[in-house]
Motif scaffolding. Sequence first.
Motif, PDB file in Angstrom:
ATOM      1  N   SER A 115      -3.685  75.059   9.352  1.00 14.72           N
ATOM      2  CA  SER A 115      -4.356  75.084   8.045  1.00 14.72           C
ATOM      3  C   SER A 115      -3.665  76.043   7.083  1.00 14.72           C
ATOM      4  N   ILE A 116      -3.374  77.251   7.549  1.00 12.84           N
ATOM      5  CA  ILE A 116      -2.750  78.234   6.671  1.00 12.84           C
ATOM      6  C   ILE A 116      -1.317  77.828   6.343  1.00 12.84           C
ATOM      7  N   GLY A 117      -0.628  77.201   7.310  1.00 11.35           N
ATOM      8  CA  GLY A 117       0.715  76.705   7.048  1.00 11.35           C
ATOM      9  C   GLY A 117       0.715  75.599   6.007  1.00 11.35           C
ATOM     10  N   LEU A 118      -0.243  74.663   6.133  1.00  8.95           N
ATOM     11  CA  LEU A 118      -0.363  73.575   5.152  1.00  8.95           C
ATOM     12  C   LEU A 118      -0.685  74.125   3.773  1.00  8.95           C
ATOM     13  N   ALA A 119      -1.591  75.107   3.714  1.00 11.50           N
ATOM     14  CA  ALA A 119      -1.972  75.686   2.422  1.00 11.50           C
ATOM     15  C   ALA A 119      -0.782  76.350   1.741  1.00 11.50           C
ATOM     16  N   VAL A 120       0.005  77.110   2.496  1.00  9.51           N
ATOM     17  CA  VAL A 120       1.150  77.812   1.909  1.00  9.51           C
ATOM     18  C   VAL A 120       2.231  76.829   1.468  1.00  9.51           C
ATOM     19  N   LEU A 121       2.527  75.837   2.319  1.00 10.28           N
ATOM     20  CA  LEU A 121       3.589  74.870   2.002  1.00 10.28           C
ATOM     21  C   LEU A 121       3.264  74.070   0.747  1.00 10.28           C
ATOM     22  N   LEU A 122       1.998  73.764   0.525  1.00 15.01           N
ATOM     23  CA  LEU A 122       1.619  73.015  -0.673  1.00 15.01           C
ATOM     24  C   LEU A 122       1.439  73.932  -1.882  1.00 15.01           C
ATOM     25  N   ALA A 123       0.975  75.160  -1.640  1.00 13.36           N
ATOM     26  CA  ALA A 123       0.668  76.059  -2.755  1.00 13.36           C
ATOM     27  C   ALA A 123       1.927  76.549  -3.465  1.00 13.36           C
TER      28      ALA A 123
ATOM     29  N   CYS B 117      -8.265  70.379   9.598  1.00 12.58           N
ATOM     30  CA  CYS B 117      -7.162  71.131   8.990  1.00 12.58           C
ATOM     31  C   CYS B 117      -7.224  71.049   7.473  1.00 12.58           C
ATOM     32  N   ILE B 118      -7.500  69.863   6.939  1.00  9.94           N
ATOM     33  CA  ILE B 118      -7.594  69.687   5.485  1.00  9.94           C
ATOM     34  C   ILE B 118      -8.742  70.517   4.922  1.00  9.94           C
ATOM     35  N   VAL B 119      -9.889  70.476   5.584  1.00  4.64           N
ATOM     36  CA  VAL B 119     -11.062  71.210   5.102  1.00  4.64           C
ATOM     37  C   VAL B 119     -10.788  72.708   5.085  1.00  4.64           C
ATOM     38  N   LEU B 120     -10.235  73.230   6.165  1.00  8.31           N
ATOM     39  CA  LEU B 120      -9.989  74.667   6.251  1.00  8.31           C
ATOM     40  C   LEU B 120      -8.896  75.109   5.297  1.00  8.31           C
ATOM     41  N   ALA B 121      -7.910  74.245   5.052  1.00 10.09           N
ATOM     42  CA  ALA B 121      -6.791  74.608   4.176  1.00 10.09           C
ATOM     43  C   ALA B 121      -7.139  74.483   2.699  1.00 10.09           C
ATOM     44  N   PHE B 122      -8.150  73.674   2.366  1.00 10.92           N
ATOM     45  CA  PHE B 122      -8.414  73.326   0.975  1.00 10.92           C
ATOM     46  C   PHE B 122      -8.742  74.545   0.117  1.00 10.92           C
ATOM     47  N   GLY B 123      -9.653  75.370   0.579  1.00 12.80           N
ATOM     48  CA  GLY B 123     -10.039  76.547  -0.205  1.00 12.80           C
ATOM     49  C   GLY B 123      -8.905  77.538  -0.367  1.00 12.80           C
ATOM     50  N   PHE B 124      -8.136  77.756   0.706  1.00 10.05           N
ATOM     51  CA  PHE B 124      -7.013  78.699   0.631  1.00 10.05           C
ATOM     52  C   PHE B 124      -5.910  78.157  -0.272  1.00 10.05           C
ATOM     53  N   LEU B 125      -5.702  76.854  -0.241  1.00  8.83           N
ATOM     54  CA  LEU B 125      -4.699  76.243  -1.109  1.00  8.83           C
ATOM     55  C   LEU B 125      -5.016  76.518  -2.575  1.00  8.83           C
ATOM     56  N   ALA B 126      -6.279  76.367  -2.951  1.00  8.64           N
ATOM     57  CA  ALA B 126      -6.670  76.599  -4.340  1.00  8.64           C
ATOM     58  C   ALA B 126      -6.430  78.051  -4.757  1.00  8.64           C
ATOM     59  N   ILE B 127      -6.777  78.987  -3.867  1.00  9.83           N
ATOM     60  CA  ILE B 127      -6.597  80.410  -4.183  1.00  9.83           C
ATOM     61  C   ILE B 127      -5.119  80.752  -4.282  1.00  9.83           C
ATOM     62  N   TYR B 128      -4.318  80.273  -3.345  1.00  5.70           N
ATOM     63  CA  TYR B 128      -2.885  80.576  -3.340  1.00  5.70           C
ATOM     64  C   TYR B 128      -2.197  79.997  -4.579  1.00  5.70           C
ATOM     65  N   VAL B 129      -2.594  78.799  -4.975  1.00 10.02           N
ATOM     66  CA  VAL B 129      -1.992  78.189  -6.161  1.00 10.02           C
ATOM     67  C   VAL B 129      -2.240  79.058  -7.394  1.00 10.02           C
ATOM     68  N   ARG B 130      -3.438  79.577  -7.533  1.00  8.05           N
ATOM     69  CA  ARG B 130      -3.767  80.424  -8.683  1.00  8.05           C
ATOM     70  C   ARG B 130      -2.911  81.692  -8.697  1.00  8.05           C
ATOM     71  N   TYR B 131      -2.767  82.339  -7.546  1.00 12.67           N
ATOM     72  CA  TYR B 131      -1.972  83.567  -7.486  1.00 12.67           C
ATOM     73  C   TYR B 131      -0.496  83.281  -7.731  1.00 12.67           C
ATOM     74  N   ILE B 132       0.022  82.220  -7.150  1.00  8.54           N
ATOM     75  CA  ILE B 132       1.446  81.894  -7.328  1.00  8.54           C
ATOM     76  C   ILE B 132       1.718  81.504  -8.780  1.00  8.54           C
ATOM     77  N   ARG B 133       0.816  80.777  -9.392  1.00  6.11           N
ATOM     78  CA  ARG B 133       0.972  80.418 -10.808  1.00  6.11           C
ATOM     79  C   ARG B 133       1.044  81.680 -11.667  1.00  6.11           C
ATOM     80  N   SER B 134       0.117  82.601 -11.451  1.00  6.23           N
ATOM     81  CA  SER B 134       0.102  83.832 -12.234  1.00  6.23           C
ATOM     82  C   SER B 134       1.376  84.640 -12.020  1.00  6.23           C
ATOM     83  N   SER B 135       1.826  84.734 -10.758  1.00  4.06           N
ATOM     84  CA  SER B 135       3.047  85.480 -10.468  1.00  4.06           C
ATOM     85  C   SER B 135       4.267  84.806 -11.078  1.00  4.06           C
ATOM     86  N   THR B 136       4.295  83.489 -11.076  1.00  2.00           N
ATOM     87  CA  THR B 136       5.423  82.747 -11.659  1.00  2.00           C
ATOM     88  C   THR B 136       5.521  82.985 -13.160  1.00  2.00           C
TER      89      THR B 136
END
Length: 316
Positions: free
Chosen positions: A105-113, A186-205
């Motif tokens: 789940s965490i791997g999927l979230a990071v790879l997509l985020a 895996c999708i359910v557990l990764a979904f929330g983390f994906l959203a959070i990671y995307v926000r942080y990566i966007r801001s950092s970018t």
Amino acid sequence: MRQLIVRRLLQTIPMLFFVSIACFAMIKFAPGDPVLSFVTPNMHAEDIERIRHNLGLDKPAYIQYFLWIKEALSGNLGYSLVNHQPVLDQILDRLPATAGLMGASIGLAVLLAIPLGLLAGANRNRWIDKLINLFSYVGISIPLFWLAILLIYFFSIKLSWLPSMGMRTIGVESALDVLKHGIMPCIVLAFGFLAIYVRYIRSSTIGQLKEDYVQIQYAFGSSKRVVLFRHVMKHVLLPVITLLGMSMGELVAGAIVTETVFSWPGIGSLGMTAVRGMDYPVIMGITLFSSVMLIFGNLAADILYGIADPRIQTKR
């Protein structure tokens, strides 16, 4: 790096001590009496007191704690009050299922985020940025159990594409079967983390694109894609490592919910079964084990942070 690891390991010792006290106190103040699991309707009061004595529950609380922590340090977390099996053996039996689900789940979230966050940051305020932001807001807002039920309804009941519960089909021993069972959890557990990671990566970018080295790369003729994925991404990964350590608590909590909904045979579902059965040794063992996972997860994040940016080691 060696000094950093040793210093972090030493810092975990008092933390583990306080965690063990919190775990023990939580069970002592919980409603109910563990002795009741052994009591029968025709049992005399003397027999009940004998059971209490054999379990060591007639001793003062601080003595009970030191006896428990002594056994825990030797690897003995006690025995379940329900099935009378060693608690540590049950946790270790369930650990691969939980570790596999959490890792995937965490791997999927990071790879997509990473690509989504970079894409959103590079196209700030454009339609693709607004679309990714909308997806992030939805991911942050949706409860895990509701998303799990929704996926079960569509993909298991309506479409019959994926199994709705368990880790394996009875009588089927194949990696593909395990993969099919693990897709929705895996999708359910990764979904929330994906959203959070995307926000942080966007801001950092967005912040990195304003730095001088980006303008220098453009001056040398580098394309936007090269600058984004070869140079900006290196600096963006640092906050992601920090996020991985910070999200370990939510990951464990999310795994408990996800495993319960999908009947995934991991530590989370074992813990929920223990709570329903008031199986105190199992609850205490899982709480302590989960706390240790959180502590060492944050330790691993600190070490990875030092590896990714050697300057951090000199500052610490």
